[in-house]
Design a protein around this motif. Structure first.
Motif, PDB file in Angstrom:
ATOM      1  N   PHE A 141      -7.457   0.670  -5.869  1.00 19.81           N
ATOM      2  CA  PHE A 141      -7.267   2.057  -5.438  1.00 19.81           C
ATOM      3  C   PHE A 141      -7.172   2.134  -3.917  1.00 19.81           C
ATOM      4  O   PHE A 141      -7.946   1.481  -3.208  1.00 19.81           O
ATOM      5  CB  PHE A 141      -8.459   2.918  -5.879  1.00 19.81           C
ATOM      6  N   GLU A 142      -6.247   2.967  -3.433  1.00 17.56           N
ATOM      7  CA  GLU A 142      -6.170   3.227  -1.994  1.00 17.56           C
ATOM      8  C   GLU A 142      -5.366   4.486  -1.727  1.00 17.56           C
ATOM      9  O   GLU A 142      -4.252   4.653  -2.256  1.00 17.56           O
ATOM     10  CB  GLU A 142      -5.544   2.043  -1.252  1.00 17.56           C
ATOM     11  N   ASP A 143      -5.931   5.380  -0.912  1.00 12.66           N
ATOM     12  CA  ASP A 143      -5.241   6.591  -0.459  1.00 12.66           C
ATOM     13  C   ASP A 143      -4.634   7.396  -1.604  1.00 12.66           C
ATOM     14  O   ASP A 143      -3.478   7.845  -1.538  1.00 12.66           O
ATOM     15  CB  ASP A 143      -4.147   6.216   0.554  1.00 12.66           C
ATOM     16  N   GLY A 144      -5.407   7.552  -2.668  1.00 13.05           N
ATOM     17  CA  GLY A 144      -4.950   8.354  -3.788  1.00 13.05           C
ATOM     18  C   GLY A 144      -3.959   7.666  -4.705  1.00 13.05           C
ATOM     19  O   GLY A 144      -3.499   8.273  -5.682  1.00 13.05           O
ATOM     20  N   LYS A 145      -3.637   6.415  -4.421  1.00 11.57           N
ATOM     21  CA  LYS A 145      -2.705   5.664  -5.264  1.00 11.57           C
ATOM     22  C   LYS A 145      -3.455   4.594  -6.050  1.00 11.57           C
ATOM     23  O   LYS A 145      -4.512   4.107  -5.626  1.00 11.57           O
ATOM     24  CB  LYS A 145      -1.604   5.014  -4.419  1.00 11.57           C
ATOM     25  N   VAL A 146      -2.876   4.234  -7.192  1.00 12.41           N
ATOM     26  CA  VAL A 146      -3.443   3.181  -8.035  1.00 12.41           C
ATOM     27  C   VAL A 146      -2.424   2.048  -8.131  1.00 12.41           C
ATOM     28  O   VAL A 146      -1.262   2.275  -8.477  1.00 12.41           O
ATOM     29  CB  VAL A 146      -3.754   3.704  -9.454  1.00 12.41           C
ATOM     30  N   TYR A 147      -2.877   0.826  -7.840  1.00 10.46           N
ATOM     31  CA  TYR A 147      -2.010  -0.336  -7.927  1.00 10.46           C
ATOM     32  C   TYR A 147      -2.551  -1.286  -9.001  1.00 10.46           C
ATOM     33  O   TYR A 147      -3.752  -1.435  -9.161  1.00 10.46           O
ATOM     34  CB  TYR A 147      -1.969  -1.096  -6.596  1.00 10.46           C
ATOM     35  N   GLU A 163       2.723   0.079  -8.447  1.00  7.37           N
ATOM     36  CA  GLU A 163       1.920   1.290  -8.476  1.00  7.37           C
ATOM     37  C   GLU A 163       1.850   1.787  -9.925  1.00  7.37           C
ATOM     38  O   GLU A 163       2.801   1.635 -10.692  1.00  7.37           O
ATOM     39  CB  GLU A 163       2.537   2.362  -7.577  1.00  7.37           C
ATOM     40  N   GLU A 165       0.845   4.975 -12.807  1.00  2.00           N
ATOM     41  CA  GLU A 165       0.670   6.401 -12.999  1.00  2.00           C
ATOM     42  C   GLU A 165      -0.821   6.724 -12.862  1.00  2.00           C
ATOM     43  O   GLU A 165      -1.673   5.897 -13.218  1.00  2.00           O
ATOM     44  CB  GLU A 165       1.175   6.837 -14.370  1.00  2.00           C
ATOM     45  N   PRO A 166      -1.169   7.902 -12.362  1.00  4.73           N
ATOM     46  CA  PRO A 166      -2.584   8.226 -12.124  1.00  4.73           C
ATOM     47  C   PRO A 166      -3.464   8.141 -13.363  1.00  4.73           C
ATOM     48  O   PRO A 166      -4.681   7.941 -13.247  1.00  4.73           O
ATOM     49  CB  PRO A 166      -2.528   9.657 -11.586  1.00  4.73           C
ATOM     50  N   LYS A 172       4.877   2.220 -12.442  1.00 10.09           N
ATOM     51  CA  LYS A 172       6.087   2.755 -11.822  1.00 10.09           C
ATOM     52  C   LYS A 172       6.974   1.550 -11.528  1.00 10.09           C
ATOM     53  O   LYS A 172       6.837   0.885 -10.502  1.00 10.09           O
ATOM     54  CB  LYS A 172       5.740   3.533 -10.560  1.00 10.09           C
ATOM     55  N   THR A 175       8.498   0.239  -8.312  1.00  5.28           N
ATOM     56  CA  THR A 175       7.648  -0.290  -7.240  1.00  5.28           C
ATOM     57  C   THR A 175       7.253  -1.745  -7.481  1.00  5.28           C
ATOM     58  O   THR A 175       6.536  -2.331  -6.666  1.00  5.28           O
ATOM     59  CB  THR A 175       6.365   0.551  -7.098  1.00  5.28           C
TER      60      THR A 175
END
Length: 311
Positions: A141-147, A163, A165-166, A172, A175
């Motif tokens: 997790f970083e800056d509201g994104k999920v990898y 990346e 989906e939340p 995605k 990416t």
């Protein structure tokens, strides 16, 4: 003759002791919550019936108890969600008050959810869609994104990131980017056609990303742990030319595929597996070694040695 017989009995006893008292989990991970450490991994013990992910607990990282999972000792048991075989390499994390397990089954990746680290973790029976087989997930997790860092089985075991989906239901795909494949001598000591890099863990310190991974086939005594660095979650990744955990640094063959965790005082560790002995790969044994990250370099803490986990 009596002395030889005595030594044989003692040696046999030591082997049995190691097998009976070690959790025998490969690809291990440790998750801490409210002062309790939870240990998960790929099951190696044939004495425990069933398939899925066992969980063991400890409050001091010295003595472990279990299996303690909510479903017959399992945190996730076959039938609780996606998967019929090959339950490998789980990662457990907490998000928005729930506990999640990203895991491999049927050479695909799925994510299950629970109200407790003990489980039962469950999902709707679906894996994350992919155009190739994929294993070894690590959610970051970083800056509201999920990898999701993971391994795609395509012309070798190769580490990718994408990346998510939340809600963790899909990648995605636009990416998707390759991070690591075997290029260094230590990553392919047997010169095989299907090279292996796997078991990713990612962390960030002082603006630098560290991708910790294992290379070589797990059955190879040279299975070992190295790392690469980057300035973004996608890379490009610059490898360190030699592994920092290997049979040469910890003294045991097949040392690799684990995860970073921290104790209650903030000390840094790597939990991993080794071969059962110098001559036998399985069942693999679970161990911990204190590590440090100083001046951009990952190392085993000076003067520290491997510690076997015991029940």
């Amino acid at each position: 003759m009596k002395l030889v017989k005595y030594l044989y009995i003692m040696l046999f006893s030591v082997v049995i002791y190691a097998q009976d008292n070690n959790p025998l989990l490969a690809d291990p991970t440790i998750f801490e919550h409210n002062g309790t450490y939870y240990l998960y991994g790929t099951k190696g013990s044939k004495a425990i019936e069933g398939e899925g992910f066992l969980v063991y607990t400890s409050t001091d990282l010295k003595t472990w108890s279990g299996p303690a999972g909510a479903h017959d000792g399992y945190a996730f048991k076959k039938g609780d969600g996606f998967g019929t075989w090959g339950f490998w390499a789980p990662q457990v994390f907490q998000h928005n008050g729930k506990f999640y397990m990203a895991y491999t089954a049927d050479e695909n990746i799925a994510i299950a959810v629970a109200d407790s680290p003990l489980g039962p973790f469950k999902n709707d029976g679906n894996a994350i869609k992919s155009d190739v087989r994929q294993i070894d997930p690590y959610i970051y997790f970083e800056d509201g994104k999920v990898y999701m860092y993971h391994v795609r089985l395509d012309n070798g075991n190769r580490i990718f990131v994408a990346e998510m989906e939340p809600d963790f239901t899909a990648l995605k795909t636009n990416t998707l980017k390759e991070c690591i494949t075997a290029t260094e001598q230590w990553e392919d000591t047997e010169k095989v056609k299907w090279t292996v890099t796997e078991g990713p863990t990612v962390l960030k310190k002082d603006g630098t990303y560290y991708l910790i991974y294992s290379a070589n086939d797990f059955r190879n005594k040279d299975y070992a742990v190295g790392y690469a660095t980057a300035s973004t979650p996608y890379g490009p990744w610059k490898k360190v030319s030699t592994p920092f955990i290997s049979r040469h640094t910890v003294g045991y063959p097949g040392s690799g595929h684990g995860d970073v965790f921290y104790d209650k005082k903030g000390n840094m560790y790597y939990v991993f597996h080794t071969h059962f002995s110098d001559t036998e790969v399985a069942p693999r044994k679970t161990a911990v070694v204190p590590i440090s990250l100083k001046k951009g370099k990952l190392t085993i803490q000076k003067g520290k040695t491997i510690v076997w986990l015991s029940l």
